[in-house]
Scaffold this active site. Sequence first.
Site, short mmCIF file in Angstrom:
data_model
loop_
_atom_site.label_atom_id
_atom_site.label_comp_id
_atom_site.label_asym_id
_atom_site.label_seq_id
_atom_site.Cartn_x
_atom_site.Cartn_y
_atom_site.Cartn_z
N ASN A 9 35.37 39.22 46.58
CA ASN A 9 34.27 39.74 47.40
C ASN A 9 33.90 41.11 46.84
O ASN A 9 34.60 42.09 47.09
CB ASN A 9 34.74 39.85 48.87
N TRP A 10 32.82 41.13 46.08
CA TRP A 10 32.40 42.40 45.45
C TRP A 10 31.77 43.36 46.46
O TRP A 10 31.48 44.50 46.13
CB TRP A 10 31.40 42.12 44.33
N LYS A 11 31.49 42.87 47.66
CA LYS A 11 30.78 43.67 48.67
C LYS A 11 29.49 44.23 48.05
O LYS A 11 28.85 43.53 47.28
CB LYS A 11 31.69 44.76 49.23
N HIS A 93 32.39 37.97 57.85
CA HIS A 93 33.30 39.01 57.34
C HIS A 93 33.37 40.15 58.38
O HIS A 93 32.37 40.44 59.05
CB HIS A 93 32.79 39.54 56.00
N GLU A 95 33.17 43.22 58.13
CA GLU A 95 32.16 44.27 57.95
C GLU A 95 30.81 43.82 58.51
O GLU A 95 30.03 44.63 59.00
CB GLU A 95 32.07 44.66 56.46
N GLU A 150 42.06 37.69 57.88
CA GLU A 150 41.95 39.05 57.35
C GLU A 150 42.25 40.05 58.47
O GLU A 150 41.35 40.39 59.26
CB GLU A 150 40.54 39.30 56.82
N GLY A 156 40.47 46.86 53.05
CA GLY A 156 40.00 48.06 52.35
C GLY A 156 40.83 49.31 52.59
O GLY A 156 40.40 50.41 52.28
N SER A 183 43.74 44.06 51.40
CA SER A 183 44.51 44.88 50.45
C SER A 183 45.40 44.06 49.53
O SER A 183 46.54 44.45 49.23
CB SER A 183 45.34 45.93 51.20
N GLY A 204 39.03 41.95 47.92
CA GLY A 204 37.90 42.89 47.91
C GLY A 204 38.05 43.89 46.77
O GLY A 204 37.74 43.60 45.61
N GLY A 205 38.57 45.06 47.09
CA GLY A 205 38.66 46.16 46.12
C GLY A 205 39.23 45.76 44.77
O GLY A 205 38.68 46.14 43.72
C1 PEP Z 1 37.65 41.86 51.90
O1 PEP Z 1 36.64 42.33 51.43
O2 PEP Z 1 37.59 40.83 52.59
C2 PEP Z 1 38.93 42.51 51.66
C3 PEP Z 1 40.00 41.90 52.05
O3 PEP Z 1 38.93 43.73 51.01
P1 PEP Z 1 40.19 44.47 50.36
O4 PEP Z 1 40.87 43.47 49.46
O5 PEP Z 1 39.62 45.62 49.63
O6 PEP Z 1 41.11 44.86 51.48
#
Ligand code: PEP
Length: 223
Positions: A9-11, A93, A95, A150, A156, A183, A204-205
Amino acid sequence: MKKTLIIANWKMNPKTTKEANNLFNSVKAGSHRIKKTEVVICPPFIYLPFLKEKGRLKLGGQNGFWEESGAYTGEVSLLMLKKIGAEYVIIGHSERRKYFKETNSEVLKKTKSALSVGLKPIICVDKVSQIPDFSNFRKEEIKNIIIAYEPLFAIGTGKACSPKKAKEKRLLIKHDFVLYGGSVNFKNARDYLLEAGFQGLLVGGASLKAKEFIKIIDSAEKN
Ligand code: PEP
Protein backbone atom coordinates in the site's frame (compact mmCIF):
# COMPACT_ATOMS: atom_id res chain seq x y z
CA MET A 1 -6.27 -18.57 -3.38
CA LYS A 2 -3.34 -20.71 -2.35
CA LYS A 3 -0.42 -18.28 -2.70
CA THR A 4 0.80 -16.05 0.09
CA LEU A 5 -0.44 -12.56 -0.66
CA ILE A 6 1.85 -9.59 -0.16
CA ILE A 7 0.15 -6.24 -0.72
CA ALA A 8 2.08 -2.99 -1.06
CA ASN A 9 0.00 0.00 0.00
CA TRP A 10 1.94 2.99 -1.30
CA LYS A 11 -0.70 5.36 0.14
CA MET A 12 -0.17 8.90 -1.31
CA ASN A 13 3.43 8.17 -2.37
CA PRO A 14 5.80 8.71 -4.12
CA LYS A 15 5.61 12.32 -5.29
CA THR A 16 6.36 11.85 -9.00
CA THR A 17 5.65 9.39 -11.81
CA LYS A 18 9.39 8.95 -12.27
CA GLU A 19 9.85 7.86 -8.66
CA ALA A 20 6.81 5.58 -8.93
CA ASN A 21 8.29 3.94 -12.03
CA ASN A 22 11.68 3.51 -10.39
CA LEU A 23 10.19 1.93 -7.27
CA PHE A 24 7.97 -0.36 -9.34
CA ASN A 25 10.84 -1.43 -11.59
CA SER A 26 13.12 -2.17 -8.62
CA VAL A 27 10.46 -4.34 -6.97
CA LYS A 28 9.77 -6.04 -10.29
CA ALA A 29 13.45 -6.82 -10.81
CA GLY A 30 13.74 -8.21 -7.29
CA SER A 31 10.72 -10.43 -7.57
CA HIS A 32 11.16 -12.08 -10.96
CA ARG A 33 11.62 -15.49 -9.37
CA ILE A 34 8.58 -15.51 -7.10
CA LYS A 35 6.53 -18.69 -7.19
CA LYS A 36 4.65 -19.09 -3.95
CA THR A 37 3.78 -15.45 -3.49
CA GLU A 38 1.34 -13.09 -5.18
CA VAL A 39 2.69 -9.56 -4.95
CA VAL A 40 0.23 -6.72 -5.49
CA ILE A 41 1.27 -3.09 -5.81
CA CYS A 42 -1.41 -0.55 -4.88
CA PRO A 43 -0.18 2.89 -6.05
CA PRO A 44 -2.14 6.14 -6.20
CA PHE A 45 -4.67 5.87 -9.08
CA ILE A 46 -2.77 8.34 -11.24
CA TYR A 47 0.25 6.03 -11.58
CA LEU A 48 -1.68 2.92 -12.64
CA PRO A 49 -1.59 3.61 -16.41
CA PHE A 50 2.20 3.98 -16.29
CA LEU A 51 2.83 0.65 -14.57
CA LYS A 52 1.96 -1.51 -17.55
CA GLU A 53 4.99 -3.84 -17.83
CA LYS A 54 4.14 -5.73 -14.69
CA GLY A 55 6.30 -8.84 -14.86
CA ARG A 56 5.06 -11.05 -12.03
CA LEU A 57 3.56 -8.17 -10.12
CA LYS A 58 -0.17 -7.48 -9.93
CA LEU A 59 -1.87 -4.13 -9.51
CA GLY A 60 -4.50 -2.97 -7.07
CA GLY A 61 -6.30 0.21 -6.09
CA GLN A 62 -6.38 1.80 -2.65
CA ASN A 63 -10.07 2.66 -2.90
CA GLY A 64 -12.85 2.90 -5.46
CA PHE A 65 -16.46 4.06 -5.82
CA TRP A 66 -19.39 1.68 -6.18
CA GLU A 67 -21.22 3.40 -9.06
CA GLU A 68 -19.76 2.59 -12.47
CA SER A 69 -19.86 6.18 -13.79
CA GLY A 70 -21.83 9.39 -13.30
CA ALA A 71 -21.88 12.73 -11.50
CA TYR A 72 -19.56 11.88 -8.61
CA THR A 73 -16.85 14.52 -8.82
CA GLY A 74 -13.46 13.35 -7.71
CA GLU A 75 -14.33 9.65 -7.55
CA VAL A 76 -12.84 6.74 -9.51
CA SER A 77 -15.13 3.77 -10.06
CA LEU A 78 -14.21 0.20 -9.29
CA LEU A 79 -15.10 -0.64 -12.88
CA MET A 80 -12.55 1.93 -14.11
CA LEU A 81 -9.94 0.36 -11.84
CA LYS A 82 -10.63 -3.06 -13.29
CA LYS A 83 -10.46 -1.72 -16.86
CA ILE A 84 -7.07 -0.11 -16.24
CA GLY A 85 -5.62 -3.48 -15.19
CA ALA A 86 -6.10 -3.72 -11.42
CA GLU A 87 -7.03 -7.10 -9.96
CA TYR A 88 -7.40 -6.14 -6.32
CA VAL A 89 -8.72 -3.19 -4.35
CA ILE A 90 -8.15 -2.15 -0.74
CA ILE A 91 -11.46 -1.21 0.90
CA GLY A 92 -12.12 0.48 4.25
CA HIS A 93 -8.51 1.22 5.13
CA SER A 94 -8.34 2.86 8.58
CA GLU A 95 -7.08 6.09 7.00
CA ARG A 96 -10.19 6.21 4.81
CA ARG A 97 -12.39 5.52 7.82
CA LYS A 98 -10.60 8.22 9.84
CA TYR A 99 -10.02 11.05 7.34
CA PHE A 100 -12.88 10.44 4.91
CA LYS A 101 -15.42 9.10 7.42
CA GLU A 102 -15.94 5.92 5.44
CA THR A 103 -18.60 3.76 7.11
CA ASN A 104 -19.23 0.02 7.32
CA SER A 105 -22.23 0.35 4.98
CA GLU A 106 -20.05 2.08 2.35
CA VAL A 107 -17.49 -0.66 2.78
CA LEU A 108 -20.22 -3.18 2.05
CA LYS A 109 -21.36 -1.31 -1.09
CA LYS A 110 -17.76 -1.10 -2.34
CA THR A 111 -17.22 -4.78 -1.63
CA LYS A 112 -20.29 -5.76 -3.65
CA SER A 113 -19.31 -3.49 -6.52
CA ALA A 114 -15.71 -4.75 -6.53
CA LEU A 115 -16.89 -8.36 -6.77
CA SER A 116 -19.38 -7.54 -9.50
CA VAL A 117 -16.68 -6.04 -11.73
CA GLY A 118 -14.21 -8.85 -11.02
CA LEU A 119 -11.89 -7.19 -8.50
CA LYS A 120 -10.77 -8.97 -5.34
CA PRO A 121 -11.62 -6.77 -2.35
CA ILE A 122 -9.16 -6.51 0.55
CA ILE A 123 -11.32 -5.32 3.44
CA CYS A 124 -9.33 -3.69 6.23
CA VAL A 125 -10.58 -4.08 9.77
CA ASP A 126 -9.32 -3.18 13.19
CA LYS A 127 -12.18 -4.99 14.95
CA VAL A 128 -14.04 -8.17 14.08
CA SER A 129 -17.28 -6.13 14.17
CA GLN A 130 -16.12 -4.19 11.07
CA ILE A 131 -16.26 -7.33 8.92
CA PRO A 132 -19.33 -7.06 6.68
CA ASP A 133 -22.08 -9.66 6.94
CA PHE A 134 -21.43 -12.04 4.05
CA SER A 135 -24.56 -14.15 4.60
CA ASN A 136 -26.15 -12.90 1.35
CA PHE A 137 -22.99 -13.43 -0.68
CA ARG A 138 -22.46 -16.43 -2.93
CA LYS A 139 -19.76 -18.96 -2.00
CA GLU A 140 -17.71 -18.07 -5.08
CA GLU A 141 -17.84 -14.40 -4.06
CA ILE A 142 -16.72 -15.11 -0.49
CA LYS A 143 -13.74 -17.06 -1.85
CA ASN A 144 -12.52 -13.88 -3.55
CA ILE A 145 -12.76 -11.67 -0.46
CA ILE A 146 -9.65 -10.99 1.60
CA ILE A 147 -9.76 -9.59 5.12
CA ALA A 148 -6.79 -7.57 6.39
CA TYR A 149 -6.53 -7.38 10.16
CA GLU A 150 -4.81 -4.06 10.90
CA PRO A 151 -4.68 -3.02 14.55
CA LEU A 152 -4.94 0.79 14.65
CA PHE A 153 -2.04 1.26 17.05
CA ALA A 154 0.28 -0.56 14.64
CA ILE A 155 -0.49 1.31 11.41
CA GLY A 156 2.37 3.56 10.39
CA THR A 157 3.71 3.75 13.95
CA GLY A 158 6.57 1.24 13.95
CA LYS A 159 4.81 -0.42 16.93
CA ALA A 160 3.97 -3.79 15.45
CA CYS A 161 1.47 -6.05 17.19
CA SER A 162 3.06 -9.12 18.75
CA PRO A 163 2.55 -12.22 16.58
CA LYS A 164 0.92 -13.90 19.60
CA LYS A 165 -1.73 -11.17 19.97
CA ALA A 166 -2.21 -11.00 16.21
CA LYS A 167 -2.81 -14.74 16.18
CA GLU A 168 -5.47 -14.42 18.88
CA LYS A 169 -7.33 -11.93 16.68
CA ARG A 170 -6.76 -14.04 13.61
CA LEU A 171 -8.56 -16.92 15.30
CA LEU A 172 -11.57 -14.72 15.99
CA ILE A 173 -11.94 -13.87 12.31
CA LYS A 174 -14.04 -16.59 10.74
CA HIS A 175 -12.77 -16.20 7.22
CA ASP A 176 -10.41 -18.29 5.12
CA PHE A 177 -8.06 -15.64 3.81
CA VAL A 178 -6.75 -13.14 6.35
CA LEU A 179 -3.77 -10.80 6.07
CA TYR A 180 -1.90 -8.99 8.82
CA GLY A 181 -1.04 -5.31 8.44
CA GLY A 182 0.63 -2.82 10.77
CA SER A 183 4.33 -1.91 10.87
CA VAL A 184 5.40 -5.01 8.97
CA ASN A 185 9.12 -5.06 8.17
CA PHE A 186 11.60 -7.63 6.90
CA LYS A 187 12.41 -8.73 10.46
CA ASN A 188 8.87 -9.49 11.61
CA ALA A 189 7.22 -10.51 8.31
CA ARG A 190 7.89 -14.21 8.70
CA ASP A 191 6.48 -14.29 12.26
CA TYR A 192 3.05 -13.20 11.08
CA LEU A 193 3.03 -15.85 8.40
CA LEU A 194 4.58 -18.75 10.29
CA GLU A 195 3.88 -18.12 13.94
CA ALA A 196 0.57 -16.28 13.67
CA GLY A 197 -0.71 -18.18 10.62
CA PHE A 198 -1.78 -15.27 8.41
CA GLN A 199 -2.12 -15.95 4.69
CA GLY A 200 -0.34 -12.77 3.74
CA LEU A 201 0.68 -9.23 4.67
CA LEU A 202 -0.47 -5.70 3.95
CA VAL A 203 2.61 -3.51 3.96
CA GLY A 204 2.59 0.29 4.07
CA GLY A 205 5.79 2.17 4.88
CA ALA A 206 8.15 -0.73 4.16
CA SER A 207 6.70 -1.15 0.66
CA LEU A 208 8.20 2.22 -0.33
CA LYS A 209 11.75 0.91 0.17
CA ALA A 210 12.38 -1.54 -2.65
CA LYS A 211 15.16 -3.48 -0.92
CA GLU A 212 13.21 -3.95 2.28
CA PHE A 213 10.04 -4.87 0.43
CA ILE A 214 11.91 -7.48 -1.60
CA LYS A 215 13.21 -8.98 1.65
CA ILE A 216 9.63 -9.21 2.87
CA ILE A 217 8.66 -11.00 -0.35
CA ASP A 218 11.63 -13.34 0.11
CA SER A 219 10.50 -14.26 3.62
CA ALA A 220 7.07 -15.09 2.25
CA GLU A 221 8.64 -17.26 -0.49
CA LYS A 222 10.55 -19.21 2.17
CA ASN A 223 7.44 -19.58 4.29
C1 PEP B 1 -1.11 0.12 5.90
O1 PEP B 1 -0.96 1.05 5.15
O2 PEP B 1 -2.14 -0.56 5.84
C2 PEP B 1 -0.07 -0.19 6.89
C3 PEP B 1 -0.20 -1.28 7.58
O3 PEP B 1 0.98 0.69 7.01
P1 PEP B 1 2.37 0.41 7.77
O4 PEP B 1 2.91 -0.89 7.23
O5 PEP B 1 3.22 1.57 7.44
O6 PEP B 1 2.07 0.29 9.23
